[in-house]
Every structure is written in C-alpha cells, then in structure tokens.
Write an enzyme that holds these catalytic residues in place. Structure first.
Site, short mmCIF file in Angstrom:
data_model
loop_
_atom_site.label_atom_id
_atom_site.label_comp_id
_atom_site.label_asym_id
_atom_site.label_seq_id
_atom_site.Cartn_x
_atom_site.Cartn_y
_atom_site.Cartn_z
N GLU A 149 -6.99 -13.24 -14.89
CA GLU A 149 -6.94 -13.14 -13.44
C GLU A 149 -5.53 -12.90 -12.92
O GLU A 149 -5.34 -12.65 -11.74
CB GLU A 149 -7.54 -14.41 -12.81
CG GLU A 149 -9.00 -14.65 -13.16
CD GLU A 149 -9.22 -15.12 -14.59
OE1 GLU A 149 -8.29 -15.71 -15.19
OE2 GLU A 149 -10.31 -14.87 -15.14
N PHE A 225 -17.87 -16.44 -22.86
CA PHE A 225 -17.10 -15.19 -22.77
C PHE A 225 -15.96 -15.21 -23.78
O PHE A 225 -15.67 -14.20 -24.42
CB PHE A 225 -16.54 -14.99 -21.36
CG PHE A 225 -17.54 -14.38 -20.43
CD1 PHE A 225 -17.59 -13.02 -20.24
CD2 PHE A 225 -18.45 -15.17 -19.75
CE1 PHE A 225 -18.52 -12.45 -19.40
CE2 PHE A 225 -19.38 -14.62 -18.90
CZ PHE A 225 -19.42 -13.26 -18.72
N GLU A 230 -13.69 -12.29 -26.25
CA GLU A 230 -12.24 -12.41 -26.34
C GLU A 230 -11.81 -12.65 -27.79
O GLU A 230 -11.16 -11.78 -28.39
CB GLU A 230 -11.73 -13.48 -25.35
CG GLU A 230 -12.02 -13.00 -23.92
CD GLU A 230 -11.54 -13.89 -22.79
OE1 GLU A 230 -11.14 -13.35 -21.74
OE2 GLU A 230 -11.60 -15.13 -22.91
#
Ligand code: NFD
Length: 344
Positions: A149, A225, A230
């Site tokens: 982010e 996730f 990742e």
C-alpha cells in the site's frame, strides 16, 4: 421482510399455475417467468446484504491520490512510476469497467500494473497478514519499510470499492459482490495481481508481520494472499531471507510463537524455496508501537515503573528518583536480574 413477501408471491404463483385454466402457451410463458424470477432472486442481493457499490468518483480519487503520491507524500521516499496519473487512472478504470464483476482475471489489470510499477529498495519490502494497521504504523509511510500500500499500485486504490457491469455506465455504483460470492471478484483479482507484482519486485531481506494470537486463524495460511500470491513469487535470485515478525496484541495470549504452530510450516515453506528464515516474537519496536496506543495497559507499565521509579499508584514524579532516560534502569545495574521482565 422482502424475502417473506417474495416467498408468498412464489407460493401464490405456484398455486395459480396448478389451479387456473390457461392456454398452454400462456402457461409455458408464466412458467418461464417463474423460473427466471426464481433464478434472479437467488443471484441478486437480498435486502440485508448492504455491500457498497463502486466508490463514487473513483477515477478522480485515483488521479488525486496519484498526484499526492508522486508530488508530495512519496516524492523523496521511493522511485516513481513511468505512467502519468491520468494514464494510470484510465488503465485501472478500463480494466474492470464493462466487465462481469465475478470473474475478472488478474490479466485484466496487467496494463495498469506495468505502467504503475516501481523499483523497490533493497531490504525494505514488508508483507503482512491479519495486521494491516500495525504493519503500516511500523512501516512509517515507506520510511522504515515499504508495504504494497506504500507502492503506487496499492496506494491508488487501497480502501476503495469497485466492480463492473455489462450495462451502461459499465460500473456498478449500487452494489459490488463480496469476495465470498464469487470465484474471482474484481477487487480480489486486483489484489492478487498486485500482491504477485509486489513480491516479484522485492529484493534482499523481506519482512512479514503476522498475528500469533488468533484462535480462529493461524498466523500463516497457505491460502492467504501472502501464502498464495506473495511467498511463492519471491524471486530466488533477488531475495536472501524472509524475516518474520510475530506479534501478539498486549491483552491476548500467544496462541502461536516462532517455534510452534503454523510458523513451523512457514519455516519449511521458506527454506524449501532456498531463503534463510528468521522469526522474532514481539520485537521491542513493535511493543513500543502497541504501547503508544494503549499506554496504561498493565503490559506497558514496565516502562513507567523502571524508567520513572517512584511513579506508582500515585502516578506522581518522585524527587528522590529522577527519571534516567536513555540509560539502563538502576534496578538492573544493582541486581543484574532481568528474570520476569520480558521487555528488557
Ligand atoms: P489478510 P493476507 N472479503 O489480513 N494484500 O495474507 C473482502 F472484501 O487475511 C493487500 O490474505 O492477509 N476482503 C490487500 C477480504 C488485500 C476478504 C489483499 C474477504 N473475504 C492482499 N479476505 C489490501 N491492501 O487490501 C481478506 N480481505 C482483504 C496483500 C481485507 O481487506 C498485502 O501485500 C484484508 O485486510 C499483504 O502482504 C486483506 O484482504 C497480504 O496481501 C488482507 O487479508 C495480505 O493478505
């Protein structure tokens, strides 16, 4: 209430179809209508489902965020992307507009990802699972660490809602499906693609912060996730180690530690990929962050107690025991005993 009314309508219609005298053609048309209505009721949101639709002005928000990112907030913190803000917002908007909301492949976002991609500084990538807020407080807007982010790709759309529809205007502003409703919801596939791109550009030591106190969910899940998009996409030639920060909220028991539970599986998955594995339970920096939010909780009183001896129940400064800042508390120097004092 709405469901009750719908049920009554269908019951009446069933009775009507079986009892009244109709032409065969009319009866078939009514039956068709009945089946279609039933299908529609099953697939459309119920009254209690208050999922929001696409965030109004989403394209303008992306453009504004992009200028804020590149001209102010991250200007001197991270390398910048090649695409212009208008171009990026347009590529993002085009990726999901006029598309079905429930089956949007990750590939749709690729032109946006390519234009918004940035180089990541070495040793700075921070992944997180279940601890979004704490991870970002620790990252410090890219200064200590860089989260997804903190990159332009994540920054532009974090916290926004979006989904497409076949009919004009091409975006659904009333309701977007939730991730559990769909095989590949529009924003879910975005975050999958973004997570993968972020992992692929990580270099050096990477850090992952996760929560070891949740009874309902292990700190590491292969289907999260982090586990799916990742860890498997870290570049073996670029990444050296995976450093885990395992946190435990101050008032909750440690369900898992670095030595047990899902952390063992994480260590196996990390080392199997050829990376070094390190794990630390509640590093001091994290404890201090947690204490900043909750300074009066019992676990944070040690700081007051040992740095300001004399401040006790009265919470008053004691003239005979002035604070000894930035030095070892006297107690330790005299006894050398740190047993039972977990934070020193
Ligand atoms: P998580 P994780 N429905 O905390 N990332 O390991 C909806 F609507 O369990 C960033 O899976 O950790 N949202 C973002 C959901 C999103 C649902 C995804 C659900 N059923 C992945 N389940 C982001 N910025 O929003 C989960 N979510 C959302 C990347 C919810 O917003 C980051 O680079 C939750 O906060 C990070 O390293 C978020 O997914 C890793 O993947 C993450 O779920 C975190 O994924």
């Amino acid at each position: 209430m709405k469901t009750q009314i719908e049920q009554t309508d269908f019951t009446t219609l069933c009775w009507f179809l079986s009892h009244c005298t109709l032409l065969k053609r009319d009866k078939m048309a009514l039956q068709m209508f009945f089946v279609l209505s039933l299908l529609l009721a099953m697939t459309s949101p119920s009254a209690s489902d208050n999922n929001p639709g696409t965030t109004p002005h989403i394209q303008d928000i992306c453009i504004g965020r992009c200028y804020d990112y590149s001209q102010i907030k991250y200007k001197s913190v991270l390398p910048q992307a090649s695409g212009s803000c208008e171009e990026l917002a347009d590529k993002f908007f085009t990726a999901f507009s006029h598309q079905p909301p429930c089956s949007l492949s990750m590939a749709h976002y690729q032109p946006f990802m390519d234009a918004a991609k940035q180089a990541l500084p070495e040793d700075k990538a921070l992944f997180w699972s279940g601890v979004k807020q704490l991870a970002h407080e620790y990252a410090g807007d890219g200064r200590r660490f860089v989260t997804l982010e903190d990159t332009l790709i994540g920054y532009l759309v974090d916290g926004l809602v979006w989904c497409g529809q076949g009919s004009p205007p091409g975006q659904n502003y009333s309701r977007c499906p939730s991730w559990n409703d769909c095989p590949l919801e529009s924003s879910e596939s975005f975050w999958a693609a973004a997570s993968k791109a972020f992992a692929e550009s990580a270099r050096g030591r990477v850090t992952v912060m996760t929560d070891g106190s949740r009874a309902d969910r292990p700190a590491y899940r292969r289907d999260s996730f982090f586990g799916k998009y990742e860890l498997p996409f870290l570049n073996k030639a670029l990444v050296t180690s995976v450093d885990v920060i395992l946190t435990h909220p101050l008032d909750q028991p440690a369900v898992e530690t670095c030595e047990n539970g899902s952390l063992v599986q994480l260590m196996q998955d990390v080392t199997a990929r050829g990376f070094n594995f390190n794990c630390e339970d509640d590093p001091q920096a994290i404890l201090h962050l947690l204490c900043a939010d909750d300074p009066v909780i019992r676990e944070c009183q040690l700081v007051t107690k040992y740095m300001f001896p004399g401040r006790g129940d009265s919470e008053k400064y004691h003239p005979n025991h002035p604070p000894v800042l930035n030095s070892k508390p006297n107690l330790f120097e005299s006894t050398g005993n740190t047993a039972g004092l977990p934070y020193y």
